[in-house]
Design an enzyme around this catalytic site. Sequence first.
Site, mmCIF file in Angstrom:
data_model
loop_
_atom_site.group_PDB
_atom_site.id
_atom_site.type_symbol
_atom_site.label_atom_id
_atom_site.label_comp_id
_atom_site.label_asym_id
_atom_site.label_seq_id
_atom_site.Cartn_x
_atom_site.Cartn_y
_atom_site.Cartn_z
ATOM 1 N N ILE A 1 0.901 -1.164 0.000
ATOM 2 C CA ILE A 1 0.000 0.000 0.000
ATOM 3 C C ILE A 1 0.931 1.202 0.000
ATOM 4 O O ILE A 1 1.865 1.282 0.807
ATOM 5 C CB ILE A 1 -0.974 -0.012 1.206
ATOM 6 C CG1 ILE A 1 -1.795 1.284 1.286
ATOM 7 C CG2 ILE A 1 -0.283 -0.294 2.519
ATOM 8 C CD1 ILE A 1 -2.894 1.240 2.374
ATOM 9 N N SER A 2 0.733 2.115 -0.934
ATOM 10 C CA SER A 2 1.663 3.237 -1.105
ATOM 11 C C SER A 2 1.705 4.130 0.134
ATOM 12 O O SER A 2 0.753 4.200 0.905
ATOM 13 C CB SER A 2 1.236 4.090 -2.307
ATOM 14 O OG SER A 2 1.187 3.308 -3.475
ATOM 15 N N GLN A 3 2.823 4.834 0.262
ATOM 16 C CA GLN A 3 2.994 5.860 1.299
ATOM 17 C C GLN A 3 1.873 6.906 1.139
ATOM 18 O O GLN A 3 1.542 7.290 0.010
ATOM 19 C CB GLN A 3 4.361 6.507 1.048
ATOM 20 C CG GLN A 3 4.728 7.643 1.953
ATOM 21 C CD GLN A 3 5.960 8.383 1.413
ATOM 22 O OE1 GLN A 3 6.234 8.377 0.219
ATOM 23 N NE2 GLN A 3 6.699 9.013 2.300
#
Length: 201
Positions: free
Chosen positions: A51-53
């Site tokens: 899950i992206s930053q």
Amino acid sequence: MVDKQIKKRGVVDPRVLAAMAAVPRHRFVPKMLTKQAYADHPLPIPASQTISQPYMVALMAEAAEISPSDRVLEVGTGSGYGAAVLSELAADVVTVERHQKLADAAREMLDELGYDNVTVLNADGSLGYLARAPYAAVVVTASSETIPDPLVEQLADGGRLLIPLGSLGEVQHLTRLRRTGDQSTTESLGWVRFVPLIEDR
Ligand code: SAH
């Protein structure tokens, strides 16, 4: 999270900041990582993906210049978090994920949270999704060496496409392509690091 990680690094669009404040990120991370959900980095999710930053999600959403009437295509649903943020900004969102388990889990969570303007598809997103094209914005959340042609073809006149471009295993240039008629221009928005886009063809 919004003040310390996102505003501080220069994201200013009030609609994007509101969307980032609204989406419950902790619901999209694995249960054992709940405590880290709002930390300033990506987190692992099943199928060896991430899950992206938070900042990266906000940066891409701002760079996509989404209006409330827009239809948006996301390639790489992952947890569904990015799709939830896009759904707060756009009229409707089509998001494509090649891992069936991730697509199913994301669909379930988005449904549970009432994000009813999002369609989650289990397919190779590098082909786009012609049935709902054209898209005012295309957001690719996995890195590629080149921009897949179908994604540009399915972009509306005036549309924006965001994609991390670069070789496997290296950092990538977050690239924005803007389509005007049959012409397009690209610009680099800085260095990023994403998992690879895998084309199933
Ligand atoms: N937007 C996501 C980040 C996901 S990471 C989030 O908010 O959680 C990138 C995702 O792209 C991974 O889940 C990976 O499985 C997916 N992916 C890679 N290649 C793909 C392809 N060709 N089509 C669709 N999804 C792809």
